[in-house]
Scaffold this motif. Sequence first.
Motif, mmCIF file in Angstrom:
data_model
loop_
_atom_site.group_PDB
_atom_site.id
_atom_site.type_symbol
_atom_site.label_atom_id
_atom_site.label_comp_id
_atom_site.label_asym_id
_atom_site.label_seq_id
_atom_site.Cartn_x
_atom_site.Cartn_y
_atom_site.Cartn_z
ATOM 1 N N GLY A 241 26.946 102.020 94.657
ATOM 2 C CA GLY A 241 26.445 102.219 93.307
ATOM 3 C C GLY A 241 27.556 102.442 92.302
ATOM 4 N N GLU A 242 28.157 103.641 92.335
ATOM 5 C CA GLU A 242 29.123 103.991 91.297
ATOM 6 C C GLU A 242 30.034 105.112 91.775
ATOM 7 O OE1 GLU A 242 28.371 104.517 86.663
ATOM 8 O OE2 GLU A 242 27.709 106.294 87.761
ATOM 9 N N LEU A 243 31.297 105.066 91.319
ATOM 10 C CA LEU A 243 32.233 106.168 91.484
ATOM 11 C C LEU A 243 32.666 106.618 90.106
ATOM 12 C CD1 LEU A 243 34.201 107.999 93.118
ATOM 13 C CD2 LEU A 243 35.853 106.125 92.996
ATOM 14 N N ARG A 244 32.487 107.906 89.823
ATOM 15 C CA ARG A 244 32.908 108.466 88.535
ATOM 16 C C ARG A 244 33.873 109.622 88.787
ATOM 17 N NH1 ARG A 244 27.809 110.323 85.481
ATOM 18 N NH2 ARG A 244 26.762 110.155 87.486
ATOM 19 N N HIS A 245 34.981 109.612 88.050
ATOM 20 C CA HIS A 245 35.981 110.663 88.206
ATOM 21 C C HIS A 245 36.613 110.946 86.851
ATOM 22 C CE1 HIS A 245 40.249 111.936 89.493
ATOM 23 N NE2 HIS A 245 39.444 112.994 89.601
ATOM 24 N N THR A 246 36.555 112.196 86.430
ATOM 25 C CA THR A 246 37.203 112.608 85.183
ATOM 26 C C THR A 246 38.707 112.685 85.414
ATOM 27 O OG1 THR A 246 35.261 113.901 84.575
ATOM 28 C CG2 THR A 246 37.313 114.410 83.428
ATOM 29 N N TYR B 193 36.913 102.902 91.856
ATOM 30 C CA TYR B 193 36.426 102.220 93.053
ATOM 31 C C TYR B 193 37.196 100.920 93.260
ATOM 32 C CZ TYR B 193 33.126 99.846 96.199
ATOM 33 O OH TYR B 193 32.544 99.179 97.247
ATOM 34 N N GLY B 194 37.687 100.702 94.477
ATOM 35 C CA GLY B 194 38.514 99.540 94.771
ATOM 36 C C GLY B 194 37.785 98.354 95.352
ATOM 37 N N GLY B 195 36.446 98.382 95.381
ATOM 38 C CA GLY B 195 35.701 97.189 95.763
ATOM 39 C C GLY B 195 35.201 97.134 97.191
ATOM 40 N N TYR B 196 35.486 98.158 98.006
ATOM 41 C CA TYR B 196 35.000 98.150 99.387
ATOM 42 C C TYR B 196 34.611 99.559 99.800
ATOM 43 C CZ TYR B 196 34.922 98.071 104.480
ATOM 44 O OH TYR B 196 34.545 98.220 105.790
ATOM 45 N N SER B 197 33.502 99.666 100.517
ATOM 46 C CA SER B 197 33.095 100.947 101.089
ATOM 47 C C SER B 197 32.291 100.694 102.353
ATOM 48 C CB SER B 197 32.249 101.755 100.093
ATOM 49 O OG SER B 197 31.061 101.042 99.753
ATOM 50 N N ASP B 198 32.381 101.621 103.283
ATOM 51 C CA ASP B 198 31.572 101.602 104.496
ATOM 52 C C ASP B 198 31.310 103.045 104.872
ATOM 53 O OD1 ASP B 198 30.303 101.288 106.892
ATOM 54 O OD2 ASP B 198 31.958 100.278 107.912
ATOM 55 N N SER C 265 20.937 108.027 88.717
ATOM 56 C CA SER C 265 20.723 106.921 87.785
ATOM 57 C C SER C 265 21.467 105.647 88.184
ATOM 58 C CB SER C 265 21.141 107.331 86.369
ATOM 59 O OG SER C 265 22.518 107.664 86.315
ATOM 60 N N ALA C 266 22.545 105.762 88.951
ATOM 61 C CA ALA C 266 23.327 104.579 89.342
ATOM 62 C C ALA C 266 22.963 104.075 90.734
ATOM 63 C CB ALA C 266 24.818 104.893 89.270
ATOM 64 N N CYS C 267 21.858 104.547 91.304
ATOM 65 C CA CYS C 267 21.479 104.107 92.643
ATOM 66 C C CYS C 267 21.108 102.625 92.650
ATOM 67 C CB CYS C 267 20.272 104.900 93.144
ATOM 68 S SG CYS C 267 20.581 106.650 93.394
ATOM 69 N N PRO C 268 21.698 101.834 93.519
ATOM 70 C CA PRO C 268 21.274 100.434 93.628
ATOM 71 C C PRO C 268 19.863 100.347 94.205
ATOM 72 C CG PRO C 268 23.428 100.799 94.659
ATOM 73 C CD PRO C 268 22.837 102.140 94.409
ATOM 74 N N GLU D 256 36.201 117.128 89.754
ATOM 75 C CA GLU D 256 34.923 116.597 90.236
ATOM 76 C C GLU D 256 34.908 115.076 90.315
ATOM 77 O OE1 GLU D 256 30.824 118.238 89.133
ATOM 78 O OE2 GLU D 256 30.897 116.358 88.004
ATOM 79 N N MET D 257 34.389 114.590 91.428
ATOM 80 C CA MET D 257 34.121 113.168 91.614
ATOM 81 C C MET D 257 32.648 113.004 91.974
ATOM 82 S SD MET D 257 37.438 111.931 93.795
ATOM 83 C CE MET D 257 37.303 113.314 94.940
ATOM 84 N N ARG D 258 32.040 111.939 91.453
ATOM 85 C CA ARG D 258 30.645 111.637 91.755
ATOM 86 C C ARG D 258 30.530 110.221 92.298
ATOM 87 N NH1 ARG D 258 26.414 114.792 89.518
ATOM 88 N NH2 ARG D 258 27.242 116.722 88.610
ATOM 89 N N LEU D 259 29.709 110.051 93.322
ATOM 90 C CA LEU D 259 29.561 108.756 93.967
ATOM 91 C C LEU D 259 28.108 108.576 94.366
ATOM 92 C CD1 LEU D 259 31.949 107.272 96.628
ATOM 93 C CD2 LEU D 259 29.506 107.386 97.118
#
Length: 225
Positions: free
Chosen positions: A92-97, A113-118, A37-40, A73-76
């Motif tokens: 898109g999104e990083l979710r972590h409980t 999420y810290g604002g950068y990914s590669d 659902s969070a896919c750009p 669990e982490m979701r990305l």
Amino acid sequence: MRRLLGATAAALSAVALFAFPAHASAAPSPLPDFDFSACPAPPADADPGTWRCEAFVAQGLLTIGDREIPLGEMRLTFSEGKVDGKYAQAFGELRHTPARIRGTFGASLQLKYGGYSDFLSDDERRGELDLYAVLRHPLLPKECTIGTRTEPMHSIVKDDPAVPFEVISQNPTTVKFGVVDTQLALPRTTGCGPLAQVADELLDLPSAGGRNTFKMATYVQFKPL
């Protein structure tokens, strides 16, 4: 050096992220539920038929010195493809409980999420991700963090041989693999008010790279966009 999946190369395409070696597991692993659902969406100038979304479901572990923090669990999610024939990606999104930190009187840690990914892998690493961690406790301010959005922790993950690559499914394409960062540096806490020194001492912060380990065992499923 780009490594493709052999039998799944057509599904993964020539712009494969976290490029995987050609190896299939002998027995299927249990699958989590994947959330796209969070896919750009692909950009307006995207090359047609080249974009896909990747949904990650991971179980993580953070070791700070001698302290182990099971992250749960982490979701990305992120999307990738080509624009004008060149590789492109969109986070898109990083979710972590929030994960309980044992021995800290009920404190928990939640990765953000810290604002950068590669996520374009090469023969040196699987990917890079900026993170910060929110520390939660009734006595701590809501702004209490390890790292911040403007000054995040930078993680460079490599293959974890303890979690070998598996092709779980080819329709839809689903894989499992492990990554590890043994050089993650953690700064002192920020915004923790009068209890900042207590929080730093409990977690042994700051903690230089080489003393810490960030691991994830990850399932990934791919969806064409």
